[in-house]
Design an enzyme around this catalytic site. Structure first.
Site, PDB file in Angstrom:
ATOM      1  N   ASP A   1       0.606  -1.182  -0.354  1.00 38.84           N
ATOM      2  CA  ASP A   1      -0.300  -0.152   0.277  1.00 38.84           C
ATOM      3  C   ASP A   1       0.632   1.542  -0.005  1.00 38.84           C
ATOM      4  O   ASP A   1       2.172   0.610  -0.626  1.00 38.84           O
ATOM      5  CB  ASP A   1      -0.723   0.162   0.719  1.00 38.84           C
ATOM      6  CG  ASP A   1      -0.138  -0.408   2.059  1.00 38.84           C
ATOM      7  OD1 ASP A   1       0.827   0.122   2.694  1.00 38.84           O
ATOM      8  OD2 ASP A   1      -0.898   0.060   3.589  1.00 38.84           O
TER       9      ASP A   1
ATOM     10  N   HIS B   1       6.525 -31.073   9.288  1.00 37.36           N
ATOM     11  CA  HIS B   1       6.132 -30.070   8.723  1.00 37.36           C
ATOM     12  C   HIS B   1       5.602 -29.890   7.919  1.00 37.36           C
ATOM     13  O   HIS B   1       4.217 -29.714   8.042  1.00 37.36           O
ATOM     14  CB  HIS B   1       7.751 -29.261   8.118  1.00 37.36           C
ATOM     15  CG  HIS B   1       8.125 -28.763   9.523  1.00 37.36           C
ATOM     16  ND1 HIS B   1       8.099 -27.893  10.748  1.00 37.36           N
ATOM     17  CD2 HIS B   1       9.968 -28.672   9.849  1.00 37.36           C
ATOM     18  CE1 HIS B   1       8.860 -28.115  11.545  1.00 37.36           C
ATOM     19  NE2 HIS B   1       9.630 -28.181  10.994  1.00 37.36           N
TER      20      HIS B   1
ATOM     21  N   HIS C   1      10.221 -23.980   8.119  1.00 38.32           N
ATOM     22  CA  HIS C   1       8.839 -24.993   8.923  1.00 38.32           C
ATOM     23  C   HIS C   1       7.842 -24.714   8.289  1.00 38.32           C
ATOM     24  O   HIS C   1       6.995 -25.820   8.057  1.00 38.32           O
ATOM     25  CB  HIS C   1       9.068 -24.492  10.145  1.00 38.32           C
ATOM     26  CG  HIS C   1      10.149 -24.557  11.357  1.00 38.32           C
ATOM     27  ND1 HIS C   1      10.038 -24.984  12.919  1.00 38.32           N
ATOM     28  CD2 HIS C   1      11.214 -24.499  10.932  1.00 38.32           C
ATOM     29  CE1 HIS C   1      12.000 -24.844  13.050  1.00 38.32           C
ATOM     30  NE2 HIS C   1      12.029 -24.987  11.311  1.00 38.32           N
TER      31      HIS C   1
ATOM     32  N   CYS D   1       3.023  -3.260   4.306  1.00 38.93           N
ATOM     33  CA  CYS D   1       2.305  -2.049   4.307  1.00 38.93           C
ATOM     34  C   CYS D   1       2.827  -1.374   5.399  1.00 38.93           C
ATOM     35  O   CYS D   1       4.634  -1.520   6.209  1.00 38.93           O
ATOM     36  CB  CYS D   1       0.845  -2.530   5.088  1.00 38.93           C
ATOM     37  SG  CYS D   1       1.188  -3.384   6.411  1.00 38.93           S
TER      38      CYS D   1
ATOM     39  N   THR E   1       3.219  -1.242   9.017  1.00 39.02           N
ATOM     40  CA  THR E   1       3.236  -2.151  10.049  1.00 39.02           C
ATOM     41  C   THR E   1       2.827  -3.667   8.845  1.00 39.02           C
ATOM     42  O   THR E   1       3.853  -4.057  10.047  1.00 39.02           O
ATOM     43  CB  THR E   1       2.482  -2.043  11.240  1.00 39.02           C
ATOM     44  OG1 THR E   1       1.174  -2.997  10.025  1.00 39.02           O
ATOM     45  CG2 THR E   1       1.274  -1.167  11.364  1.00 39.02           C
TER      46      THR E   1
END
Ligand code: RB5
Length: 142
Positions: A7, A133, A97, A64, A66
């Site tokens: 963004d 996994h 993993h 973005c 955060t």
């Protein structure tokens, strides 16, 4: 081929990452945003996620402010395993993993130097292929 999107909050870091990928001769496709104008992160998240799910691109990178918004949006899409990483240990572990198929980061959280190292770690770490996994990843989609 790497799918990349952001963004407005991640626009500048996206530019730096693309420059870095170019230097490493890694092909990428930029799904926007293409300006610093305010926009909605779920829009670009969906574009990158679709490119990964359709196998047009093998992995995605979403930025973005955060890293949280794009991470929440991406993980709502079945088949996407998006990992929010602000350190190299997590980037390595989630690829090894969780076989994460999208890396997300927050441009307001990490500087470009660390962000590029996280990108390199994410792209260069293979999935472990470990039975436990594989079993756990299958359970995610049940
Ligand atoms: C935009 O201001 C900001 O909310 C966005 O980039 C992101 O951090 C959302 O999670």
């Amino acid at each position: 081929m790497i799918a990349i999107g952001s963004d407005h909050g991640g626009f500048e870091l996206k530019e730096e990452i693309m420059e870095h990928l170019k230097k490493r001769k890694i092909e990428y496709k930029d799904f926007g945003t293409y300006t610093k104008e305010s926009c909605d992160y779920p829009v670009y998240t969906k574009k990158v996620a679709e490119a990964v799910l359709s196998k047009e691109c093998e992995l995605g990178i979403l930025i973005c402010g955060t890293g949280i918004g794009v991470s929440i949006a991406a993980n709502k899409i079945k088949g996407i395993r998006a990992a929010l990483c602000h350190d190299c240990f997590s980037a390595e572990a989630t690829k090894s993993h969780n076989d994460a198929n999208i890396l997300t980061m927050g441009a307001r959280v990490v500087g470009p130097g660390l962000a590029l190292k996280i990108v390199d770690t994410f792209l260069d770490t293979p999935f472990s292929d470990d039975e436990r996994h594989i079993r756990r990843i299958k359970l995610l989609d049940d």
